[in-house]
Design a protein around this motif. Sequence first.
Motif, PDB file in Angstrom:
ATOM      1  N   LEU A   3       0.818  -1.201   0.000  1.00  0.00           N
ATOM      2  CA  LEU A   3       0.000   0.000   0.000  1.00  0.00           C
ATOM      3  C   LEU A   3       0.855   1.256   0.000  1.00  0.00           C
ATOM      4  O   LEU A   3       0.468   2.282  -0.544  1.00  0.00           O
ATOM      5  CB  LEU A   3      -0.914   0.015   1.224  1.00  0.00           C
ATOM      6  CG  LEU A   3      -2.034  -1.011   1.226  1.00  0.00           C
ATOM      7  CD1 LEU A   3      -2.810  -0.915   2.523  1.00  0.00           C
ATOM      8  CD2 LEU A   3      -2.954  -0.811   0.052  1.00  0.00           C
ATOM      9  N   VAL A  24     -10.864   4.541  -3.080  1.00  0.00           N
ATOM     10  CA  VAL A  24     -10.230   3.876  -1.941  1.00  0.00           C
ATOM     11  C   VAL A  24      -9.543   4.920  -1.069  1.00  0.00           C
ATOM     12  O   VAL A  24      -9.092   5.956  -1.548  1.00  0.00           O
ATOM     13  CB  VAL A  24      -9.213   2.797  -2.385  1.00  0.00           C
ATOM     14  CG1 VAL A  24      -9.910   1.684  -3.149  1.00  0.00           C
ATOM     15  CG2 VAL A  24      -8.097   3.391  -3.231  1.00  0.00           C
ATOM     16  N   VAL A  26      -6.394   5.128   0.924  1.00  0.00           N
ATOM     17  CA  VAL A  26      -5.136   4.429   1.167  1.00  0.00           C
ATOM     18  C   VAL A  26      -4.248   5.197   2.133  1.00  0.00           C
ATOM     19  O   VAL A  26      -3.678   4.627   3.035  1.00  0.00           O
ATOM     20  CB  VAL A  26      -4.390   4.158  -0.161  1.00  0.00           C
ATOM     21  CG1 VAL A  26      -3.041   3.547   0.090  1.00  0.00           C
ATOM     22  CG2 VAL A  26      -5.215   3.248  -1.045  1.00  0.00           C
ATOM     23  N   LEU A  54      -6.544  -4.528  -3.818  1.00  0.00           N
ATOM     24  CA  LEU A  54      -6.967  -3.526  -2.841  1.00  0.00           C
ATOM     25  C   LEU A  54      -8.391  -3.735  -2.353  1.00  0.00           C
ATOM     26  O   LEU A  54      -8.666  -3.616  -1.161  1.00  0.00           O
ATOM     27  CB  LEU A  54      -6.824  -2.119  -3.421  1.00  0.00           C
ATOM     28  CG  LEU A  54      -5.408  -1.634  -3.678  1.00  0.00           C
ATOM     29  CD1 LEU A  54      -5.435  -0.312  -4.437  1.00  0.00           C
ATOM     30  CD2 LEU A  54      -4.638  -1.499  -2.371  1.00  0.00           C
ATOM     31  N   THR A  55      -9.322  -4.026  -3.276  1.00  0.00           N
ATOM     32  CA  THR A  55     -10.743  -4.015  -2.935  1.00  0.00           C
ATOM     33  C   THR A  55     -11.425  -5.376  -2.971  1.00  0.00           C
ATOM     34  O   THR A  55     -12.501  -5.534  -2.412  1.00  0.00           O
ATOM     35  CB  THR A  55     -11.517  -3.098  -3.895  1.00  0.00           C
ATOM     36  OG1 THR A  55     -11.558  -3.699  -5.197  1.00  0.00           O
ATOM     37  CG2 THR A  55     -10.884  -1.720  -3.970  1.00  0.00           C
ATOM     38  N   LEU A  90      -7.776  -3.806   1.720  1.00  0.00           N
ATOM     39  CA  LEU A  90      -8.461  -2.724   2.410  1.00  0.00           C
ATOM     40  C   LEU A  90      -9.734  -3.235   3.068  1.00  0.00           C
ATOM     41  O   LEU A  90     -10.353  -4.189   2.592  1.00  0.00           O
ATOM     42  CB  LEU A  90      -8.809  -1.601   1.424  1.00  0.00           C
ATOM     43  CG  LEU A  90      -7.628  -0.954   0.708  1.00  0.00           C
ATOM     44  CD1 LEU A  90      -8.118   0.085  -0.295  1.00  0.00           C
ATOM     45  CD2 LEU A  90      -6.669  -0.328   1.701  1.00  0.00           C
ATOM     46  N   GLN A  94     -12.663   1.417   3.953  1.00  0.00           N
ATOM     47  CA  GLN A  94     -11.665   2.091   3.120  1.00  0.00           C
ATOM     48  C   GLN A  94     -12.012   2.023   1.638  1.00  0.00           C
ATOM     49  O   GLN A  94     -11.203   2.412   0.802  1.00  0.00           O
ATOM     50  CB  GLN A  94     -10.291   1.458   3.334  1.00  0.00           C
ATOM     51  CG  GLN A  94      -9.715   1.692   4.720  1.00  0.00           C
ATOM     52  CD  GLN A  94      -8.413   0.938   4.885  1.00  0.00           C
ATOM     53  OE1 GLN A  94      -8.392  -0.294   4.922  1.00  0.00           O
ATOM     54  NE2 GLN A  94      -7.326   1.679   4.960  1.00  0.00           N
TER      55      GLN A  94
END
Length: 122
Positions: A3, A24, A26, A54-55, A90, A94
């Motif tokens: 990240l 997002v 971060v 990330l998601t 995340l 987030q």
Amino acid sequence: MALEQVAEDAVDALVVNDGRVLLVDVQGGWSLPSGVPEEAETAQATAARAVYELTGFLVDGTSLLESESGGGPAVVCQLLSDDPSGEAQLTAGQVRWAPFADAISAGVPAPVRTYLEGHTPV
């Protein structure tokens, strides 16, 4: 992809679904999901990988939006899954789906802003 990893050649992923943009959080602010290309990876593949990592959402990078200002490219992505996998880096807090206006005001790159302004739902 860590990240904390940030680079000028990072690829932004523009995921649009039902008049909203995937954002997002971060580093204390809302932005597009992004990632740094791995060796021999296309911008489209980088965007899809970054969004998933990330998601947890599966996407397909379709259209490349080139940056005129020397920054990294952005890729328009098609959402392939309605629900994220449990493997996201995340948390749910987030990740959010925001109206186009919120994404534009978050400071997206110029090519993304232009794209969103041309596709704003009525």
